[in-house]
Scaffold this active site. Structure first.
Site, PDB file in Angstrom:
ATOM      1  N   CYS A   1       0.848  -1.314   0.021  1.00  0.00           N
ATOM      2  CA  CYS A   1       0.122  -0.070  -0.128  1.00  0.00           C
ATOM      3  C   CYS A   1       0.910   1.315  -0.085  1.00  0.00           C
ATOM      4  O   CYS A   1       1.839   1.364   0.865  1.00  0.00           O
ATOM      5  CB  CYS A   1      -0.756  -0.141   1.314  1.00  0.00           C
ATOM      6  SG  CYS A   1      -2.018   1.307   1.375  1.00  0.00           S
ATOM      7  N   LEU A   2       0.569   2.110  -0.879  1.00  0.00           N
ATOM      8  CA  LEU A   2       1.174   3.548  -0.896  1.00  0.00           C
ATOM      9  C   LEU A   2       1.292   4.229   0.207  1.00  0.00           C
ATOM     10  O   LEU A   2       2.237   5.097   0.779  1.00  0.00           O
ATOM     11  CB  LEU A   2       0.737   4.207  -1.998  1.00  0.00           C
ATOM     12  CG  LEU A   2       0.922   3.918  -3.450  1.00  0.00           C
ATOM     13  CD1 LEU A   2       0.175   5.021  -4.335  1.00  0.00           C
ATOM     14  CD2 LEU A   2       2.402   3.650  -3.844  1.00  0.00           C
TER      15      LEU A   2
ATOM     16  N   HIS B   1      -9.455  -3.812  -1.281  1.00  0.00           N
ATOM     17  CA  HIS B   1      -8.327  -3.181  -0.793  1.00  0.00           C
ATOM     18  C   HIS B   1      -8.465  -1.482  -0.594  1.00  0.00           C
ATOM     19  O   HIS B   1      -8.613  -0.919   0.224  1.00  0.00           O
ATOM     20  CB  HIS B   1      -7.126  -3.223  -1.529  1.00  0.00           C
ATOM     21  CG  HIS B   1      -5.803  -2.550  -1.002  1.00  0.00           C
ATOM     22  ND1 HIS B   1      -4.571  -3.196  -0.241  1.00  0.00           N
ATOM     23  CD2 HIS B   1      -5.708  -1.361  -0.935  1.00  0.00           C
ATOM     24  CE1 HIS B   1      -3.749  -2.255   0.007  1.00  0.00           C
ATOM     25  NE2 HIS B   1      -4.314  -1.061  -0.278  1.00  0.00           N
TER      26      HIS B   1
ATOM     27  N   HIS C   1     -10.113   1.376   2.325  1.00  0.00           N
ATOM     28  CA  HIS C   1      -9.553   2.767   2.597  1.00  0.00           C
ATOM     29  C   HIS C   1     -10.626   3.557   2.897  1.00  0.00           C
ATOM     30  O   HIS C   1     -10.562   4.447   3.551  1.00  0.00           O
ATOM     31  CB  HIS C   1      -8.710   3.173   1.256  1.00  0.00           C
ATOM     32  CG  HIS C   1      -6.967   2.872   1.503  1.00  0.00           C
ATOM     33  ND1 HIS C   1      -6.463   2.881   2.353  1.00  0.00           N
ATOM     34  CD2 HIS C   1      -6.560   2.099   0.572  1.00  0.00           C
ATOM     35  CE1 HIS C   1      -5.232   2.487   2.293  1.00  0.00           C
ATOM     36  NE2 HIS C   1      -5.369   1.824   1.043  1.00  0.00           N
TER      37      HIS C   1
HETATM   38 ZN    ZN Z   1      -3.812   1.200   0.108  1.00  0.00          ZN
END
Ligand code: ZN
Length: 177
Positions: free
Chosen positions: A102-103, A144, A148
C-alpha cells in the site's frame, strides 16, 4: 493535472471513514479534475489502485488500473476503473491469500486473505451507476481500496502479522519469478 501528496499510516485521514460524493457533484469540474489528479498520482507511484483518503481527501472515490500483472499472468490487465461511492453487493465465500502492499503503508508487504470474486455497485466518472464483477487480483484490489474508504488498511485484514515484510526483504526472500 497534478501529482498529489500521499498520506501515510499515522495521518488521521487514513483512519477516517470517508463521506459519499453527492451525485450531482460527480460531473463538476472540481471532482473531474480531482479524478484526473488521482489517476496521475496512481500512475506516478506505480500503484494498482488509489483511494481518495490516501491523498488527504475524505471522500468515497477510488481509482484502479493494472497495466501489467506478473502475479496473475492468466488474468490480464485491469482497465482504468473509477469507483465513486462503491458498495460491495456480494462476495464469494472462497478466499485466496496473497501479498499486498500500500502506498500509505510504505515499503511493507503482507499476506492478506480476500474474497476471490465480488460484485460492486458504484458511480462512474460520468455519474452513471454501474455494476462491476471482478475476480482474482481485480477483486482483491477493489476490496483493498473499499477498505480505505472506511478507514481500514490491509494490516487490519491480516490474520497474523507474522508475514509482515519490509519490501527489501520481500524482494530478497519471498518474491517469485
Ligand atoms: Zn492501500
Amino acid at each position: 493535472m497534478a501529482i498529489l501528496k500521499v498520506a501515510r499510516l499515522g495521518h488521521p485521514v487514513i483512519r477516517t471513514p470517508s463521506a459519499p460524493v453527492p451525485k450531482e457533484l460527480i460531473t463538476s469540474a472540481g471532482v473531474q479534475r480531482f479524478l484526473d489528479d488521482m489517476i496521475e498520482t496512481m500512475r506516478e507511484y506505480e500503484g494498482v489502485g488509489l483511494a481518495a483518503p490516501q491523498v488527504h481527501v475524505s471522500q468515497q472515490i477510488a481509482v484502479i488500473e493494472v497495466t501489467s500483472n506478473r502475479r496473475y499472468p492468466g488474468e490480464g490487465p485491469v482497465p482504468l476503473t473509477v469507483l465513486i461511492n462503491p458498495k460491495i453487493l456480494s462476495m464469494s465465500k472462497k478466499h485466496l491469500i496473497d501479498w499486498e502492499g500500500c502506498l500509505s503503508v510504505h515499503e511493507f508487504r503482507g499476506q492478506v486473505p480476500r474474497a476471490d470474486a465480488l460484485e460492486v455497485e458504484a458511480y462512474n466518472r460520468k455519474g452513471e451507476k454501474v455494476r462491476v464483477q471482478a475476480k482474482g487480483f481485480f477483486a482483491r484490489v477493489i476490496q483493498h481500496e473499499c477498505d480505505h474508504l472506511v478507514g481500514k488498511v490491509f494490516l487490519d485484514r491480516m490474520p497474523t502479522l507474522a508475514t509482515l515484510t519490509h519490501l527489501h526483504e520481500f524482494v530478497r526472500y519471498w518474491q517469485e519469478g
